[in-house]
Design an enzyme around this catalytic site. Structure first.
Site, PDB file in Angstrom:
ATOM      1  N   GLU A 287      11.113   8.732  33.656  1.00 28.79           N
ATOM      2  CA  GLU A 287      10.947  10.175  33.525  1.00 28.79           C
ATOM      3  C   GLU A 287      12.022  10.989  34.217  1.00 28.79           C
ATOM      4  O   GLU A 287      11.745  12.083  34.735  1.00 28.79           O
ATOM      5  CB  GLU A 287       9.572  10.567  34.086  1.00 28.79           C
ATOM      6  CG  GLU A 287       9.379  10.304  35.590  1.00 28.79           C
ATOM      7  CD  GLU A 287       8.815   8.938  35.920  1.00 28.79           C
ATOM      8  OE1 GLU A 287       8.286   8.763  37.029  1.00 28.79           O
ATOM      9  OE2 GLU A 287       8.908   8.037  35.065  1.00 28.79           O
ATOM     10  N   HIS A 311       4.232  10.495  27.456  1.00 25.38           N
ATOM     11  CA  HIS A 311       3.989  10.114  28.851  1.00 25.38           C
ATOM     12  C   HIS A 311       5.113  10.635  29.751  1.00 25.38           C
ATOM     13  O   HIS A 311       4.849  11.225  30.810  1.00 25.38           O
ATOM     14  CB  HIS A 311       3.886   8.596  28.963  1.00 25.38           C
ATOM     15  CG  HIS A 311       3.564   8.107  30.342  1.00 25.38           C
ATOM     16  ND1 HIS A 311       2.279   7.946  30.796  1.00 25.38           N
ATOM     17  CD2 HIS A 311       4.374   7.763  31.381  1.00 25.38           C
ATOM     18  CE1 HIS A 311       2.296   7.524  32.054  1.00 25.38           C
ATOM     19  NE2 HIS A 311       3.561   7.397  32.425  1.00 25.38           N
ATOM     20  N   GLU A 312       6.363  10.415  29.328  1.00 27.07           N
ATOM     21  CA  GLU A 312       7.481  10.867  30.170  1.00 27.07           C
ATOM     22  C   GLU A 312       7.541  12.384  30.237  1.00 27.07           C
ATOM     23  O   GLU A 312       7.918  12.956  31.270  1.00 27.07           O
ATOM     24  CB  GLU A 312       8.796  10.299  29.628  1.00 27.07           C
ATOM     25  CG  GLU A 312       8.813   8.785  29.424  1.00 27.07           C
ATOM     26  CD  GLU A 312       8.285   7.984  30.601  1.00 27.07           C
ATOM     27  OE1 GLU A 312       8.403   8.445  31.743  1.00 27.07           O
ATOM     28  OE2 GLU A 312       7.747   6.884  30.372  1.00 27.07           O
ATOM     29  N   HIS A 315       5.195  13.654  32.815  1.00 28.61           N
ATOM     30  CA  HIS A 315       5.737  13.517  34.168  1.00 28.61           C
ATOM     31  C   HIS A 315       6.485  14.768  34.618  1.00 28.61           C
ATOM     32  O   HIS A 315       6.682  14.966  35.825  1.00 28.61           O
ATOM     33  CB  HIS A 315       6.697  12.327  34.231  1.00 28.61           C
ATOM     34  CG  HIS A 315       6.054  11.046  34.672  1.00 28.61           C
ATOM     35  ND1 HIS A 315       5.388  10.930  35.871  1.00 28.61           N
ATOM     36  CD2 HIS A 315       5.991   9.817  34.077  1.00 28.61           C
ATOM     37  CE1 HIS A 315       4.938   9.682  35.998  1.00 28.61           C
ATOM     38  NE2 HIS A 315       5.279   8.996  34.930  1.00 28.61           N
ATOM     39  N   GLU A 334       1.134   8.462  38.447  1.00 27.00           N
ATOM     40  CA  GLU A 334       0.869   7.815  37.169  1.00 27.00           C
ATOM     41  C   GLU A 334      -0.534   8.067  36.622  1.00 27.00           C
ATOM     42  O   GLU A 334      -0.721   8.129  35.408  1.00 27.00           O
ATOM     43  CB  GLU A 334       1.129   6.311  37.288  1.00 27.00           C
ATOM     44  CG  GLU A 334       2.577   5.975  37.615  1.00 27.00           C
ATOM     45  CD  GLU A 334       3.570   6.477  36.568  1.00 27.00           C
ATOM     46  OE1 GLU A 334       3.142   6.888  35.472  1.00 27.00           O
ATOM     47  OE2 GLU A 334       4.780   6.445  36.852  1.00 27.00           O
ATOM     48  N   ASP A 391       7.864  -3.150  43.517  1.00 26.07           N
ATOM     49  CA  ASP A 391       8.135  -3.763  42.217  1.00 26.07           C
ATOM     50  C   ASP A 391       7.257  -4.992  41.995  1.00 26.07           C
ATOM     51  O   ASP A 391       6.918  -5.322  40.852  1.00 26.07           O
ATOM     52  CB  ASP A 391       9.604  -4.170  42.106  1.00 26.07           C
ATOM     53  CG  ASP A 391      10.527  -2.966  42.003  1.00 26.07           C
ATOM     54  OD1 ASP A 391      10.059  -1.892  41.593  1.00 26.07           O
ATOM     55  OD2 ASP A 391      11.715  -3.102  42.342  1.00 26.07           O
ATOM     56  N   TYR A 399      -2.101   3.664  36.838  1.00 22.66           N
ATOM     57  CA  TYR A 399      -2.141   4.411  35.583  1.00 22.66           C
ATOM     58  C   TYR A 399      -3.582   4.549  35.081  1.00 22.66           C
ATOM     59  O   TYR A 399      -4.077   5.663  34.873  1.00 22.66           O
ATOM     60  CB  TYR A 399      -1.325   3.689  34.509  1.00 22.66           C
ATOM     61  CG  TYR A 399       0.153   3.590  34.751  1.00 22.66           C
ATOM     62  CD1 TYR A 399       1.057   4.371  34.025  1.00 22.66           C
ATOM     63  CD2 TYR A 399       0.679   2.702  35.681  1.00 22.66           C
ATOM     64  CE1 TYR A 399       2.420   4.274  34.213  1.00 22.66           C
ATOM     65  CE2 TYR A 399       2.037   2.598  35.887  1.00 22.66           C
ATOM     66  CZ  TYR A 399       2.915   3.384  35.151  1.00 22.66           C
ATOM     67  OH  TYR A 399       4.269   3.285  35.347  1.00 22.66           O
TER      68      TYR A 399
END
Length: 830
Positions: A287, A311-312, A315, A334, A391, A399
Site C-alpha cells: 500500500e 484492499h490497498e 489502506h 490490517e 516476517d 487481517y
C-alpha cells in the site's frame, strides 16, 4: 530510556526525525546503492541518537553545516538477526546529521533483477519491499512505524531507465555538478564523477505527508504506463500486453475511490497510481502511498483482481493515515483495512461478492488457528513479538480476526452508528501512530457501554477465535459449501451449477473440499474444469494443493512450473508446505528441495527467508521426532566416547576415519561391553529406531540409494579433526580425498533451510539429486547383519535439517575453518 519497538533500536528518550533528504546513486552492475541521507530532528539534540541499519556500510557521519565528522559506532558483527546493527551517533546541540552509506547485495528490502528475470528481458530492474522492518537495509533510519517522516529523494539512474516512488514526482533531468551532496568525497571513491557520468539521469521526488519508514518505496526499470482515471495511472515494465491487460483489470479504480471517500472521508494522498511488478514480488499488493505495488498474479482477466486494489486503497485511510505504533498491533492496520476493503467491494461489486470474500477469509482464519496451534500467542490480535521476526509470523490472523472483531462491533451497535464512529476515528488519529489500548480507550469513550456487550479483552488479548465470531451467511456461500460437501460423497458439481463462477467461487469451493480425496476424483475434476490450467493462481494453487495432498503425481510438473514462475508468498507457502508435510513423502521432499534450490534466487529476499522459516515452524510431529532422533545420534556419539576413540587412534585419512567410526558406532549401539551400554539400553535404542522407521513408512530392509544421516553429522566433525591436526603441526591437510570429499562438499550453501528437510546433508552439494549420494561413496565395510540393521535404521534419519537448538549441538565443529557462519546475514535469521 528504552526501545519503543521490539523490532527497532529507536530509543524513547531520543527525538524522532521529521524529515530525510536522500541522494541515491544506483550501481546496477554491483547491485548496490551509494547514498547520502540528511536527517532533520525537531530541534537541537545533545547525546546519542540510535538508528537502525542492516547490511549497510557506513562511510562517514557528518555535521551538514560544517562537514565535520560526528563520532559514531556500529555494533560489531554478528548483527542481531532480527533488528540488524545499531548505529549510534553522538550529537552535541545538533538538529541534523548527514550519513554517507552504501547498501550491499544482501539488502533484505531490495531485489535486483537481471534482464533475464524481467518481462522484456532487455534491461535490469530493482524494487523495494520495506514492510515490516526492511527500510533500514536501504538507509539508516529510525525504522519503526512510531516514527513518521517526510522526505525528498534524488535518484541517479541509468538514462534508459526511469523511476517511480511513494512520493510526488517533481522532475527528471540530467545530473549536474551542483547536485553533488556536500561530503560525497567521503566515500573513498569518486562518487562525484560517477554522479555526473555519461548516460545517467536524475529523478526527483517529494513526499510532503509524514509516513512511517516501511512505506518508503521505489522501483527503477524500463517502465511504461496507461491512464485509467483522473487520479490513476497503471505502470509496469514497458510491455504493451502487460500494460493493456492491467489497464483493463483496474479500469474501475476511480469508482472505487469515490465510494471509499463516501465511506471514510476525503482521500489525502492526491494520486493513487499502481505499479505491476515482475512476478517475484512477494505479496499481492503493497500500500505505498501514491504508488501501490502489485503482483502480476492479480491480473486475472475478469476484473476480480481489483479486489486487491480495493484492499490497498482502503489502506490509504487505515494503515497509511493511521498506523500501528509497532508490529505488536499490526491488526490495527490490517483488520481495519480488511473491513474497509469489504465495505468497498460490497458497494462496487455487490453483497454476494463481499460475502464470498468473508467466507474465504473465514476459512483462512481457521487454517491459521491450526498453523499456530503450538504458538497460540500469534492467534491474538495484540501480540508480543519481542525476539520474533514479524516476517516469520506473518499470517491472516491480524487481517481476518481483526475484521471479525470490527464486524462484531458493527453488529452490536448497527452499521450507521459504526460508520460515524469510523469517520471520527480516522479524523482523530490521521497522520498518527497508535496502539491497541489507544483504540480501545477511544472506542469506549465514543460507544459507551460497549465493553459490557462485547468482550474487548477476549477479542484483543485472547487466543483462538472468540465464540461470537461469525461465519458469513449468503445464498451463494451456502450453495458453494453445500456443493463441496457433496463432492465428499462422490458428486461433482454440474456445469449449470458453476456456469457463472469466477475465481473466488472456485477458490471457496476448493478450500472446502477434504484435504485428501481419491486420485480419480482429482483427475476427473480437472478433466472437466481444467483448474490446473487456470490463469487465476488462487484457483490453480488451491487445486494443486488438493492434488499433492491426494498423492496425484500427474500434476507435479505443474507444481514445479508454478513455483518457478511466481514469487508471491501466498502461493509459495502452501505449495512447499504441502510437498513436505507429513510422513511418506520422500519423493515430494526431494522435489521441493530441488525446486527451491533452482528457484531461490528468483524469489525476493523476504520470500526466501519466509519460506525457509515457514517450513521450520510448520513441521509436523513426524519431523519433530526425526529431529529429536538426530540430536540423540549426536549426543550418543559424544557421550559414548565414539569421537574420543577416533581422536586417540590418530587416523589421518578421512576415509579410514569414516570406516573406523562406523565400527565404533556399531559397537556402541550393539555390543554392551564396548561402552558400558546395558543390554536393555541397546535393545531400547535399536527398537526405538526400528519402531520409528516402521511407523513412518521406512522399510528397514530396503536398499536405499542415499547414505545414513549419521555420516552427514560426522562429516563436519571429521573435517574439524583434520583441520585441528593440521594447525597443531603447522601443516596443511594433504589427504587428497579429504580435500575433495570434505572441503568441496562443505562449500558455502544457502544458509537457511530450503524446505522441511532442510539443507542438503553435509557431504552433498546443494541441488544435487539423491541418486548422487550413494553408499559406495563412503566405502562402507560391515561385518555382521546386526551392524547392517543399525546402519539401515539410521537411514530413517536422512534428509533433515536441525532447528537452531539442535544445530547448536554441532555448530562448534561443523563450520570450523570455513570462515563462514550459518548466521552471518539477513537471510539466515531463520
Amino acid at each position: 530510556m528504552a526501545p519503543i519497538d521490539p523490532h527497532s533500536y529507536t530509543d524513547s528518550g531520543h527525538p524522532l526525525a521529521t524529515h530525510i533528504a536522500l541522494s541515491l546513486y544506483f550501481d546496477f552492475p554491483s547491485s548496490t546503492i551509494h547514498g547520502a541521507a540528511t536527517l532533520t530532528l525537531p530541534g537541537p539534540h545533545t547525546g546519542p541518537l540510535s538508528l537502525d541499519t542492516r547490511s549497510l556500510t557506513i562511510h562517514k557521519v557528518l555535521c551538514p553545516k560544517t562537514l565535520t565528522p560526528l563520532p559514531f559506532s556500529l555494533s560489531p558483527p554478528p548483527s542481531d538477526p532480527i533488528k540488524g546493527a545499531l548505529l549510534s551517533v553522538s550529537l552535541h546541540n545538533h538538529a541534523s546529521l548527514l550519513l554517507l552509506f552504501s547498501t550491499s547485495c544482501a539488502s533484505s528490502a531490495l531485489q535486483w533483477l537481471s534482464p533475464p528475470q524481467t518481462f522484456r528481458k532487455a534491461l535490469p530492474f530493482v524494487y523495494t519491499q520495506c514492510q515490516s522492518i526492511h527500510a533500514r537495509s536501504i538507509f539508516p533510519c529510525q525504522d519503526t512505524p512510531a516514527a513518521r517522516i517526510r522526505y525528498t529523494a534524488a535518484l541517479n539512474v541509468p538514462r534508459q531507465l526511469s523511476a517511480v516512488m511513494s512520493a510526488r514526482h517533481s522532475s527528471r533531468r540530467d545530473p549536474s555538478p551542483d547536485d553533488a551532496v556536500a561530503g560525497f568525497d567521503g566515500f573513498g571513491f569518486d562518487l562525484k564523477s560517477m554522479w555526473c557520468g555519461e548516460g545517467r539521469a536524475v529523478e526527483e521526488f517529494v513526499m510532503e505527508q509524514p509516513i512511517p519508514p516501511y512505506l518508503f518505496a521505489f522501483a527503477v526499470g524500463e517502465l511504461g504506463f496507461r491512464e485509467v482515471g483522473p487520479r490513476t495511472r497503471v505502470y509496469s515494465e514497458n510491455v504493451p500486453e502487460v500494460l493493456e491487460s492491467a489497464a483493463r483489470e483496474f479500469a474501475g479504480t476511480e469508482e472505487m475511490m469515490r465510494q471509499a471517500e463516501s465511506l471514510f472521508g476525503v482521500y489525502e494522498w492526491e494520486r493513487f497510481d499502481l505499479l505491476v511488478l515482475p512476478p517475484s514480488f512477494p505479496y499481492g499488493g503493497m500500500e505505498n502511498p501514491r504508488m501501490v505495488f502489485l503482483t502480476p498474479t492479480v491480473i486475472k482477466g475478469d476484473a476480480s483482481g481489483a479486489q486487491v486494489v480495493a484492499h490497498e486503497l482502503a489502506h490509504s485511510w487505515t494503515g497509511n493515515l493511521i498506523t500501528n505504533t509497532n508490529n505488536d498491533h499490526f491488526w490495527l492496520n490490517e483488520g481495519f483495512t480488511t473491513y474497509a476493503e469489504r465495505r468497498i467491494v460490497e458497494v462496487v461489486q455487490g453483497e454476494d461478492v463481499a460475502a464470498l470474500n468473508i467466507g474465504i477469509g473465514w476459512r483462512g482464519l481457521n487454517e491459521e488457528m491450526e498453523r499456530f496451534k503450538d504458538r497460540p500467542e500469534f492467534t491474538k490480535l495484540k501480540t508480543n513479538q519481542e525476539g520474533v521476526d514479524p516476517d516469520d509470523v506473518y499470517s491472516q490472523v491480524p487481517y481476518e480476526k481483526g475484521f471479525q472483531f470490527l464486524w462484531r462491533i458493527e453488529r452490536q451497535i448497527g452499521r450507521p452508528a459504526f460508520d460515524e464512529f469510523l469517520k471520527k476515528y480516522i479524523a482523530t488519529f490521521k497522520f498518527k501512530s497508535i496502539d491497541t489500548d489507544t483504540f480501545l480507550d477511544f472506542l469506549k469513550a465514543n460507544v459507551p457501554g460497549i465493553e459490557k456487550e462485547v468482550d474487548l479483552q477476549l477479542w484483543t488479548e485472547g487466543t483462538g477465535i472468540p465464540p461470537d465470531a461469525y461465519e458469513p451467511v449468503s445464498n451463494i456461500y451456502t450453495k458453494i459449501v453445500s456443493l463441496a460437501n457433496e463432492f465428499k460423497l462422490g458428486k461433482m458439481p454440474e456445469e449449470d451449477d458453476v456456469a457463472n463462477w469466477k475465481g473466488q467461487e472456485w477458490e471457496l469451493y476448493l478450500e472446502n473440499l477434504p484435504k485428501n480425496v481419491e486420485a480419480s476424483q482429482v483427475l476427473a475434476l480437472d478433466a472437466r474444469y481444467r483448474m490446473s490450467e487456470s490463469k487465476d493462481y488462487e484457483v490453480k494453487v488451491a487445486f494443486l494443493q488438493l492434488a499433492i495432498s491426494s498423492g496425484v503425481r500427474d500434476y507435479y510438473h505443474v507444481v514445479e512450473k508454478t513455483l518457478k514462475e511466481v514469487g508471491r508468498m501466498k502461493y509459495l507457502r502452501p505449495l512447499y508446505t504441502s510437498l513436505v508435510q507429513g510422513p511418506g513423502k520422500e519423493e515430494e521432499k526431494v522435489l521441493a528441495k530441488r525446486v527451491f534450490a533452482e528457484a531461490r534466487e528468483t524469489y525476493h529476499p523476504i520470500a526466501q527467508g519466509s519460506e525457509q522459516q515457514e517450513r521450520k515452524t510448520r513441521m509436523d510431529d513426524y519431523t519433530r521426532e526425526m529431529m529429536d532422533l538426530k540430536t540423540l545420534v549426536t549426543r550418543t556419539l559424544e557421550k559414548k566416547g565414539v569421537l574420543a576413540k577416533i581422536r586417540r587412534r590418530r587416523i589421518g585419512s578421512l576415509k579410514k576415519k569414516k570406516a573406523c567410526l562406523l565400527r565404533y558406532w556399531a559397537a556402541a549401539t550393539t555390543v554392551p561391553s564396548s561402552f558400558m551400554l546395558l543390554p536393555q539400553q541397546k535393545d531400547s535404542w535399536k527398537a526405538e529406531l526400528k519402531d520409528f522407521s516402521i511407523k513412518n513408512g521406512y522399510d528397514l530392509n530396503r536398499n536405499g540409494d542415499s547414505g545414513p544421516l549419521l555420516l552427514d553429522v560426522l562429516e563436519g566433525f571429521l573435517k574439524f579433526e583434520n583441520l585441528s591436526q593440521g594447525r597443531s603441526t603447522g601443516r596443511r591437510v594433504s589427504d587428497p580425498e579429504s580435500l575433495s570429499n570434505v572441503d568441496s562438499r562443505n562449500a558455502r550453501r544457502p544458509s537457511s533451510s530450503s524446505v522441511a528437510g532442510g539443507l542438503p546433508p553435509l557431504g552433498r552439494r546443494a541441488g544435487s539429486s539423491m541418486s548422487g549420494y550413494r553408499k559406495d561413496e563412503y566405502n562402507w565395510r560391515y561385518d555382521s547383519d546386526e551392524q547392517e540393521d543399525v546402519i539401515r535404521a539410521s537411514a530413517a534419519l536422512e534428509n533433515l535439517q536441525l532447528d537452531r537448538k539442535a544445530r547448536n549441538l554441532t555448530t562448534s565443529w561443523r563450520h570450523a575453518g570455513d570462515g563462514m557462519s550459518d548466521d552471518d546475514g539477513r537471510v539466515d535469521h531463520i
